[in-house]
Design an enzyme around this catalytic site. Structure first.
Site, PDB file in Angstrom:
ATOM      1  N   GLY A 182       0.831  -1.207   0.000  1.00  0.00           N
ATOM      2  CA  GLY A 182       0.000   0.000   0.000  1.00  0.00           C
ATOM      3  C   GLY A 182       0.857   1.244   0.000  1.00  0.00           C
ATOM      4  N   ASN A 183       0.260   2.383   0.306  1.00  0.00           N
ATOM      5  CA  ASN A 183       1.035   3.615   0.441  1.00  0.00           C
ATOM      6  C   ASN A 183       0.379   4.509   1.491  1.00  0.00           C
ATOM      7  OD1 ASN A 183      -0.831   5.578  -0.966  1.00  0.00           O
ATOM      8  ND2 ASN A 183      -0.524   4.081  -2.610  1.00  0.00           N
ATOM      9  N   LYS A 184       1.016   5.659   1.751  1.00  0.00           N
ATOM     10  CA  LYS A 184       0.604   6.480   2.903  1.00  0.00           C
ATOM     11  C   LYS A 184      -0.536   7.448   2.607  1.00  0.00           C
ATOM     12  CE  LYS A 184       5.136   6.521   5.139  1.00  0.00           C
ATOM     13  NZ  LYS A 184       6.297   7.380   5.460  1.00  0.00           N
ATOM     14  N   ALA A 191      -3.769   7.832  -4.962  1.00  0.00           N
ATOM     15  CA  ALA A 191      -2.370   7.424  -5.108  1.00  0.00           C
ATOM     16  C   ALA A 191      -2.397   5.959  -5.548  1.00  0.00           C
ATOM     17  CB  ALA A 191      -1.639   7.582  -3.783  1.00  0.00           C
TER      18      ALA A 191
END
Ligand code: C5P
Length: 400
Positions: A208-210, A275
């Site tokens: 995943g990402n932030k 994102a």
């Protein structure tokens, strides 16, 4: 209460009418606004700072070095404000403001504003009628400022003339009109993507990402408030759905792609703030991956995800609709990368921001990049940035 929830900075300059600013602050409070006061030094000669402390619950800001503010006081005040009203606005303040001066807390706050600024002038009638004041008012109007009053009537020395401060309730009405929800996206369909994507490795693990999703949710909220029909395609985030917004929850880039593709042709605008993961694991294990004692390193093979924005840009081809707004989050060469993305993805607008500025927070420092050029917006709340982006969208939709 029409100004309910609105955050208003009241700037008080040094004129006899400063005492009426007290009534204005009370009136705004009665209408549900929270108010912070900033005064010029001269204003403190006409009305006591402690009066404003009493009615707003916090001392007014008088100097730029106010220790009560951790950061820069003018930046904080201007970022907080939904509107700034300068009442009374003296000839001197109008002149300094028209010249872009920022040599005290009031002027610096006004110069920093990303929100509407309303001047309520009050001065002796010959000062109001002077060529220089007229010039300054014309300049401020051209710069986007709003005015209420002055009105004609008895002035401080008893003479009758044009120069009285508008009544506090009329100033509050003018503010109200300024902040009334504009329905400039009525009849439009806005598609927004938000949040990260999660690319599953196995039933319990993912890449995943932030991304927090806050920017996309702010865009959806503001677009709906401005009258648009909004569909929000959200990656995995735990944010409440904004009022009046249709939400479609997705998990992976490919799910997001499918959800957006299906709705693309009905949209007037796509704002791609998600994102999206560029890569996903080549395979997703049906069973939880086990640790093997004899295996020191685990190599993951990743394959590229579809570039959703670029694909939709290509699908749109030579057509001008839907408008395409993309984001560029970079750690280096921000503007060069944003310009490259504008071309590569055939977008109309790229919102460029540095990875350190916006991730997970409620504020962002962004530059808007389009074929026409670049526009640095400075630090804004995500809500204010959403409105700034939508302002550009509305202007582009008005073009044939
Ligand atoms: O290529 P990059 O990820 O830096 O571009 C960012 C923009 O492209 C964002 O608007 C993002 O939502 C979109 N994007 C996309 N599909 C991807 C990757 C990014 O639509 N696979």
């Amino acid at each position: 209460m029409t100004l309910s929830g609105k955050q208003i900075v009241v700037g008080v300059a040094g004129g006899i009418a400063a005492y009426k600013a007290v009534e204005l602050v009370r009136e705004l409070g009665r209408r549900g606004a929270s108010v912070r006061v900033v005064m010029t030094q001269a204003a403190t000669r006409f009305v006591g700072a402690v009066t404003f402390t009493g009615i707003t619950g916090r001392p007014p800001v008088i100097d730029l070095w106010d220790p009560a503010y951790a950061g820069e006081v003018h930046v904080e005040l201007a970022s907080w404000a939904h509107a700034i009203v300068v009442a009374p606005a003296t000839a001197n303040v109008l002149a300094r403001s028209a010249a872009g001066m920022a040599d005290d807390a009031l002027l610096a706050t006004v110069l920093c504003a990303a929100c509407p600024v309303l001047y309520a002038p009050a001065m002796f009638h010959r000062m109001w009628g002077s060529a220089s004041t007229a010039r300054n008012v014309t300049q401020l109007r051209a710069d986007g400022a709003h005015f209420v009053g002055p009105v004609s009537g008895a002035l401080a020395n008893g003479e009758i003339g044009m120069g009285r401060l508008a009544e506090p309730s009329d100033i509050a009405d003018a503010l109200d009109a300024l902040l009334a929800p504009s329905l400039d996206l009525e009849g439009r369909t806005v598609l927004v993507s938000a949040g990260p994507t999660h690319e599953d490795l196995d039933p319990v693990r993912f890449l995943g990402n932030k991304s927090s999703g806050k920017m996309g949710f702010a865009l959806a909220e503001r677009a709906a408030a401005r009258g648009a029909r909004v569909c929000l395609v959200a990656g995995p985030v735990a944010l409440p759905t904004p009022a009046g917004v249709e939400r479609v929850d997705v998990r992976s880039a490919r799910e997001m792609d499918a959800a957006l593709e299906a709705r693309f042709d009905d949209a007037d605008v796509l704002v791609m703030s998600a994102a999206v993961a560029d890569y996903r694991p080549e395979t997703t294990s049906a069973e939880k991956l086990k640790k093997a004692e004899d295996r020191e390193a685990l190599v993951l093979r990743l394959v590229q995800n579809p570039d959703i924005l670029a694909a939709l840009g290509a699908r749109r081809g030579e057509r001008r609709r839907p408008l395409l707004v993309g984001f560029a989050l970079e750690t280096q060469d921000l503007l060069a990368n944003a310009r490259a993305k504008l071309a590569k993805k055939r977008a109309d607008l790229i919102v460029a921001n540095h990875a350190m500025d916006g991730l997970g927070t409620d504020e962002n420092v962004a530059t808007l990049v389009s074929a026409e050029g670049e526009e640095a917006l400075g630090r804004l709340t995500k809500r204010a940035l959403a409105d700034a982006i939508l302002d550009r969208v509305v202007a582009r939709l008005a073009q044939p």
